[in-house]
Design an enzyme around this catalytic site. Structure first.
Site, PDB file in Angstrom:
ATOM      1  CG  ASP A 102       0.179  -4.022   2.883  1.00  0.00           C
ATOM      2  OD1 ASP A 102       0.255  -3.471   1.762  1.00  0.00           O
ATOM      3  OD2 ASP A 102       0.168  -3.385   3.947  1.00  0.00           O
TER       4      ASP A 102
ATOM      5  CG  HIS B 141      -0.386   0.292   2.521  1.00  0.00           C
ATOM      6  ND1 HIS B 141      -0.040  -0.693   3.413  1.00  0.00           N
ATOM      7  CD2 HIS B 141      -0.082   1.463   3.135  1.00  0.00           C
ATOM      8  CE1 HIS B 141       0.442  -0.140   4.520  1.00  0.00           C
ATOM      9  NE2 HIS B 141       0.423   1.169   4.381  1.00  0.00           N
TER      10      HIS B 141
ATOM     11  CB  SER C  59       3.362   1.692   5.955  1.00  0.00           C
ATOM     12  OG  SER C  59       2.120   1.404   6.500  1.00  0.00           O
TER      13      SER C  59
END
Length: 372
Positions: free
Chosen positions: A139, A109, A220
């Site tokens: 992911d 993402h 992230s």
């Protein structure tokens, strides 16, 4: 009318209290990056023995391998040629390298839809990266920088050995590159957690490590490191409800490296392909379900069919309702996807129980591959 409804429903965005921990500056239309055909089969990931380090030592030894990942997308005003501008930032981890290239782990993402991916190194140097491939469901994305870099990759630990209460450190770039390589400390709050997430490839139950180490937007793709200085997870998301603190999640490194190996080999994770898109019956208004028996409460309705697929040749049609596969009842689209990807393989023959116009039918289909 129902076909139009199904099309609108499958294209909708489903809200969630799970926040993906990347910094997004704006939203644009997505373009699917092309995976690289190059491989790195000669590079082996090796687990290392535990050692005793202070937190300061661990941070000093690890920080160079933590990078900033900049997602750039092309924008145009209709008059000037398009140029790549920053759409969002996240973090990444250099986990192996050769004399000619370095490989980076991050979250899908963070880089999804990017027209260009830039890597910000510890010394301020910016290098354009090549996208090897991604796996939206788990992911994970793998990037590559060409060149020889004086950076020691993070040592790979064993996430299966983690226990609740183990000390961990998160390193990443919260809120953007101005706070690059920020260090937060915490413990493993729980292992073997399962979090339902909504991805561009559909809903998925993601296996994660829970930690109370602070994880914020921008973290992230960053590193979760154990007390021996080993990489044990890739930070990915957090619970962002009001009043909730200290609920962050990382993808276990044992799963990450398995996925990364497949991505480097094939540019993607190869999984069985059924050939239909579906919508759970719980999302279909009752008006459209009047023809099925009252006893049928679970299942999925076929929203579209790949005309070149085996399932199309078998006779499955839009509005058919699939209620079981190989005798296993299917509750919704997530359960169907989980069954396909965890219990079946490419080439397997499956039996589908289907309701069409209120009548039960059975179809036999051989699963193809999703490989592009």
């Amino acid at each position: 009318m129902i076909k139009r409804f199904l099309s609108m429903l499958t294209a909708g965005v489903i809200g969630s209290v799970i926040t993906l921990a990347s910094v997004q500056y704006f939203d644009t239309s997505k373009t699917e990056p092309k995976p690289s055909s190059e491989t790195a089969e000669n590079i082996n990931v090796q687990k290392v023995a535990a050692s005793s380090n202070s937190i300061s030592d661990i941070v000093e030894q690890s920080s160079k391998a933590i990078v900033g990942v900049v997602n750039k997308k092309k924008q145009s005003d209709g008059f000037q040629p398009s140029e790549a501008v920053t759409a969002g930032t996240g973090s990444g981890v250099i986990y192996k390298k050769t004399d000619k290239e370095a490989f980076i782990l991050t979250n899908n993402h963070v880089i999804e839809g990017a027209g260009q991916i830039d890597i910000s190194l510890y010394n301020g140097k910016v290098v354009e990266a090549e996208l090897i491939g991604t796996d939206p469901l788990t992911d994970i994305a793998v990037l590559k920088m060409k060149g020889n870099y004086d950076i020691e990759p993070l040592k790979i630990g064993d996430s299966d050995a983690l226990r609740a209460g183990d000390q961990v450190i998160a390193i990443g770039n919260p809120l953007g590159l101005d706070l690059s390589r920020t260090v937060t400390q915490g413990i493993v709050s729980a292992v073997n957690r399962t979090i339902e997430v909504t991805t561009s490839a559909g809903d998925w139950d993601l296996d994660v490590i829970q930690t109370d180490a602070a994880i914020n937007p921008g973290n992230s793709g960053g590193a979760l490191i154990n007390a021996s200085g080993e990489l044990v997870g890739i930070n990915s998301l957090k619970i962002s409800e009001s009043g909730v603190e200290g609920l962050g999640f990382a993808i276990p490194i044992n799963e990450v490296t398995t996925i990364a190996k497949q991505i480097i080999k094939d540019g993607q994770v190869v999984r069985p392909y059924l050939g239909v898109s579906v919508v759970g019956l719980d999302k279909i208004p009752p008006f459209y379900l009047q023809d099925i028996p009252e006893t049928v409460r679970d299942g999925v309705m076929v929203a579209s069919v790949d005309e070149n697929s085996e399932i199309a040749k078998a006779g499955i049609k839009v509005q058919d309702i699939i209620v079981s596969i190989n005798g296993e009842s299917i509750k919704d689209e997530g359960e169907l996807r989980k069954f396909l990807y965890t219990k079946l393989s490419v080439g397997d023959q499956v039996t589908l129980k289907v309701f069409r116009d209120g009548k039960e039918q059975t179809f036999t289909v051989r699963l193809a591959s999703n490989k592009r």
